[in-house]
Design a protein around this motif. Structure first.
Motif, PDB file in Angstrom:
ATOM      1  N   THR A  70      -4.722   5.664  -9.833  1.00 31.22           N
ATOM      2  CA  THR A  70      -5.592   5.041  -8.263  1.00 31.22           C
ATOM      3  C   THR A  70      -4.596   5.488  -7.383  1.00 31.22           C
ATOM      4  O   THR A  70      -5.109   5.156  -6.076  1.00 31.22           O
ATOM      5  CB  THR A  70      -5.765   3.519  -8.578  1.00 31.22           C
ATOM      6  N   SER A  71      -3.561   5.933  -7.331  1.00 30.22           N
ATOM      7  CA  SER A  71      -2.734   6.470  -6.448  1.00 30.22           C
ATOM      8  C   SER A  71      -2.885   7.932  -6.187  1.00 30.22           C
ATOM      9  O   SER A  71      -2.162   8.590  -5.328  1.00 30.22           O
ATOM     10  CB  SER A  71      -1.309   6.429  -6.613  1.00 30.22           C
ATOM     11  N   ILE A  72      -3.978   8.774  -6.909  1.00 26.35           N
ATOM     12  CA  ILE A  72      -4.317  10.023  -6.419  1.00 26.35           C
ATOM     13  C   ILE A  72      -5.782  10.012  -6.222  1.00 26.35           C
ATOM     14  O   ILE A  72      -6.732   9.743  -6.905  1.00 26.35           O
ATOM     15  CB  ILE A  72      -4.097  10.840  -7.730  1.00 26.35           C
ATOM     16  N   TYR A  73      -6.157  10.636  -5.071  1.00 29.11           N
ATOM     17  CA  TYR A  73      -7.563  10.485  -4.541  1.00 29.11           C
ATOM     18  C   TYR A  73      -8.033  12.182  -4.866  1.00 29.11           C
ATOM     19  O   TYR A  73      -9.412  12.098  -5.050  1.00 29.11           O
ATOM     20  CB  TYR A  73      -7.796  10.032  -3.004  1.00 29.11           C
ATOM     21  N   ASP A  74      -7.337  13.058  -4.714  1.00 31.85           N
ATOM     22  CA  ASP A  74      -7.676  14.366  -4.967  1.00 31.85           C
ATOM     23  C   ASP A  74      -6.594  15.240  -5.757  1.00 31.85           C
ATOM     24  O   ASP A  74      -5.504  15.251  -5.069  1.00 31.85           O
ATOM     25  CB  ASP A  74      -8.229  15.300  -3.638  1.00 31.85           C
ATOM     26  N   HIS A 107     -13.609   9.923 -12.140  1.00 27.49           N
ATOM     27  CA  HIS A 107     -12.393  10.570 -11.307  1.00 27.49           C
ATOM     28  C   HIS A 107     -11.321  10.706 -12.008  1.00 27.49           C
ATOM     29  O   HIS A 107     -10.306  11.780 -11.942  1.00 27.49           O
ATOM     30  CB  HIS A 107     -11.946   9.270 -10.015  1.00 27.49           C
ATOM     31  N   LEU A 108     -10.894   9.729 -12.854  1.00 25.33           N
ATOM     32  CA  LEU A 108      -9.786  10.046 -14.065  1.00 25.33           C
ATOM     33  C   LEU A 108      -9.938  11.044 -14.906  1.00 25.33           C
ATOM     34  O   LEU A 108      -8.808  11.977 -15.001  1.00 25.33           O
ATOM     35  CB  LEU A 108      -9.768   8.710 -14.863  1.00 25.33           C
ATOM     36  N   LYS A 109     -10.937  11.525 -15.122  1.00 20.95           N
ATOM     37  CA  LYS A 109     -11.193  12.661 -16.249  1.00 20.95           C
ATOM     38  C   LYS A 109     -11.089  14.026 -15.073  1.00 20.95           C
ATOM     39  O   LYS A 109     -10.265  14.971 -15.637  1.00 20.95           O
ATOM     40  CB  LYS A 109     -12.535  12.707 -16.644  1.00 20.95           C
ATOM     41  N   LYS A 110     -11.353  13.828 -13.757  1.00 19.10           N
ATOM     42  CA  LYS A 110     -11.015  15.134 -12.896  1.00 19.10           C
ATOM     43  C   LYS A 110      -9.542  15.234 -12.891  1.00 19.10           C
ATOM     44  O   LYS A 110      -9.112  16.382 -12.785  1.00 19.10           O
ATOM     45  CB  LYS A 110     -11.585  14.704 -11.753  1.00 19.10           C
ATOM     46  N   VAL A 156      -0.990   8.326 -18.520  1.00 19.30           N
ATOM     47  CA  VAL A 156      -1.871   7.175 -17.602  1.00 19.30           C
ATOM     48  C   VAL A 156      -1.582   5.717 -17.951  1.00 19.30           C
ATOM     49  O   VAL A 156      -1.551   5.243 -18.951  1.00 19.30           O
ATOM     50  CB  VAL A 156      -3.423   7.630 -18.029  1.00 19.30           C
ATOM     51  N   VAL A 157      -0.891   4.984 -16.684  1.00 18.04           N
ATOM     52  CA  VAL A 157      -0.717   3.656 -16.870  1.00 18.04           C
ATOM     53  C   VAL A 157      -1.810   2.885 -15.890  1.00 18.04           C
ATOM     54  O   VAL A 157      -2.530   3.529 -15.368  1.00 18.04           O
ATOM     55  CB  VAL A 157       0.701   3.418 -16.604  1.00 18.04           C
ATOM     56  N   ASP A 200       0.826  -1.265  -0.042  1.00 17.41           N
ATOM     57  CA  ASP A 200      -0.070  -0.085   0.099  1.00 17.41           C
ATOM     58  C   ASP A 200       0.856   1.302  -0.009  1.00 17.41           C
ATOM     59  O   ASP A 200       0.674   2.344   0.722  1.00 17.41           O
ATOM     60  CB  ASP A 200      -0.877   0.067   1.277  1.00 17.41           C
ATOM     61  N   TYR A 201       1.913   1.044  -0.942  1.00 17.40           N
ATOM     62  CA  TYR A 201       2.862   2.366  -0.972  1.00 17.40           C
ATOM     63  C   TYR A 201       2.760   3.097  -2.309  1.00 17.40           C
ATOM     64  O   TYR A 201       3.655   3.944  -2.553  1.00 17.40           O
ATOM     65  CB  TYR A 201       4.266   1.826  -0.706  1.00 17.40           C
ATOM     66  N   ASN A 202       1.829   2.688  -3.048  1.00 15.92           N
ATOM     67  CA  ASN A 202       1.593   3.595  -4.208  1.00 15.92           C
ATOM     68  C   ASN A 202       1.451   4.958  -4.339  1.00 15.92           C
ATOM     69  O   ASN A 202       1.959   5.588  -5.265  1.00 15.92           O
ATOM     70  CB  ASN A 202       0.552   2.890  -5.185  1.00 15.92           C
ATOM     71  N   PHE A 203       0.940   5.369  -3.246  1.00 16.44           N
ATOM     72  CA  PHE A 203       0.772   6.822  -3.031  1.00 16.44           C
ATOM     73  C   PHE A 203       1.927   7.472  -3.221  1.00 16.44           C
ATOM     74  O   PHE A 203       2.327   8.491  -3.632  1.00 16.44           O
ATOM     75  CB  PHE A 203      -0.085   6.951  -1.887  1.00 16.44           C
ATOM     76  N   LYS A 204       2.940   7.173  -2.280  1.00 18.72           N
ATOM     77  CA  LYS A 204       4.192   7.741  -1.753  1.00 18.72           C
ATOM     78  C   LYS A 204       5.061   7.460  -3.095  1.00 18.72           C
ATOM     79  O   LYS A 204       5.837   8.312  -3.556  1.00 18.72           O
ATOM     80  CB  LYS A 204       4.646   7.013  -0.735  1.00 18.72           C
ATOM     81  N   LEU A 205       5.053   6.259  -3.466  1.00 16.23           N
ATOM     82  CA  LEU A 205       6.126   5.753  -4.682  1.00 16.23           C
ATOM     83  C   LEU A 205       5.781   6.576  -6.079  1.00 16.23           C
ATOM     84  O   LEU A 205       6.687   7.243  -6.653  1.00 16.23           O
ATOM     85  CB  LEU A 205       6.188   4.231  -4.773  1.00 16.23           C
ATOM     86  N   ASP A 206       4.420   6.747  -6.270  1.00 12.37           N
ATOM     87  CA  ASP A 206       4.113   7.429  -7.573  1.00 12.37           C
ATOM     88  C   ASP A 206       4.523   8.787  -7.486  1.00 12.37           C
ATOM     89  O   ASP A 206       4.947   9.451  -8.478  1.00 12.37           O
ATOM     90  CB  ASP A 206       2.601   7.238  -7.678  1.00 12.37           C
TER      91      ASP A 206
END
Length: 352
Positions: free
Chosen positions: A201-205, A242-245, A231-232, A168-174
């Motif tokens: 998926t590692s970006i919520y806002d 969400h992706l379009k946002k 986009v991968v 669950d480290y994709n947020f930080k690694l990305d």
């Protein structure tokens, strides 16, 4: 300002502390109790919360991690949560949110090389040139992150992101990969376009999560139009709204958008229609051997025509032979990338 997901360091203190064990499954609490009793580990049970005071938190897990693996199966390890703190008064409702599964603690030891790379931000960036077919000049570079192990060896993206996902480290690694790409491109004085992968998926806002990326782009004096965000893992994106946002946020800052691996996922055509990217990168599985496969030629031709009719630039990736290049040139192409031109390298190739 940053969130815990992007800034946390999952490490164990080499000092005294308190270990809390919790689970929503009553039978797992009973089994955890039996485990502690079997090993003669002192603990207290406070209304279903198992509390262990230890003289060295890291040593406790180091000594018992294999016992945890042997005693609990994988499903059980995912449903037992652990939190470590300085004292017993540290436990509150927030600690329940921060508690990690027993499996994550096991991963901390099994994937120690990964945690060393990410916690120490030990990343390097390689560059693979992208060729403008119309001018035969370098149009830009795809930036590819590698982890640097303590011995100087590299941890390649497939391993890096496999371990990141399960921890669950994709947020930080990305975030680290995006920022490292910008900083390294600036250091290497890259003046062509810079392609940077990101996992939606590692970006919520976007405004919150991408703030630091935009900040670095400005600070390093990049022209936003020279940065292309790819986009991968599009096949994993369930929430297209969400992706379009996210993409709208990038575009509002002047960045370009590319859709990676087009033709691989079942939803690629729908993604092109919905997202209207500036560039589509046609997947290497379609390019590989295209000169000998009429079905691949038909698929490529359909994608090229769809893009051309909608003003989208076509990039063929994974080109490895002259015959593949000749075939896509014959059908139509704007940009090309692959081992035929150059492999990724730490120093950008300035001329093909």
């Amino acid at each position: 300002m940053s969130c815990q997901k992007c800034s946390e360091k999952f490490i164990l203190k080499n000092d005294k502390g308190v270990i809390f064990i919790i689970s929503e499954v009553e039978e797992l609490l009973k089994k955890s109790t039996s485990f502690l009793q079997k090993l003669s580990i002192d603990y207290s049970n406070k209304n279903g919360l198992l509390v262990i005071n230890v003289t060295n938190v890291k040593a406790f897990f180091s000594e018992n991690i294999n016992r945890f693996k042997e005693y609990f199966n994988e499903l059980e390890r995912e449903n037992i949560k652990i939190f470590t703190a300085d004292d017993e008064n540290s436990f509150n409702y927030l600690t329940v949110l921060k508690a990690k599964t027993l499996q994550k603690y096991i991963n901390l030891f099994d994937d120690q090389d990964f945690f060393d790379v990410v916690n120490n931000e030990s990343l390097t960036v390689h560059f693979q040139p992208i060729i403008d077919i119309h001018t035969d000049k370098i149009y830009g570079y795809e930036t590819l992150a590698r982890g640097v192990n303590e011995d100087g060896s590299l941890m390649y993206p497939d391993i890096l992101f496999e371990k990141s996902k399960r921890n669950d480290y994709n947020f930080k690694l990305d975030r680290l990969c995006r920022e490292s790409a910008l900083k390294t491109a600036a250091t290497k004085k890259v003046h062509q376009k810079v392609f940077i992968n990101f996992i939606p998926t590692s970006i919520y806002d976007p405004e919150f999560c991408l703030n630091s990326t935009v900040k670095w782009a400005k600070q390093l004096e990049f022209d936003p139009s020279q940065i292309v965000f790819e986009v991968v893992e599009t096949e994993l994106v369930k929430d297209q709204v969400h992706l379009k946002k996210i993409l709208e946020y990038y575009r509002s800052k002047g960045f370009k958008i590319a859709l990676d691996d087009v033709g691989e996922g079942y939803s690629s055509l729908n993604m092109i229609i919905e997202l209207r990217p500036d560039i589509i990168k046609i997947d290497r599985n379609i390019i590989s051997g295209i000169d000998q496969n009429e079905l691949k030629q038909s698929v490529y031709k359909a994608l090229f025509n769809l893009a051309r009719e909608n003003g989208i630039t076509v990039l063929a990736e994974g080109i490895e032979t002259i015959n593949e290049l000749k075939m896509i040139k014959n059908i139509g192409v704007d940009l090309a990338q692959g081992y035929y031109f150059a492999k990724p390298a730490s120093e950008p190739i300035r001329k093909i």
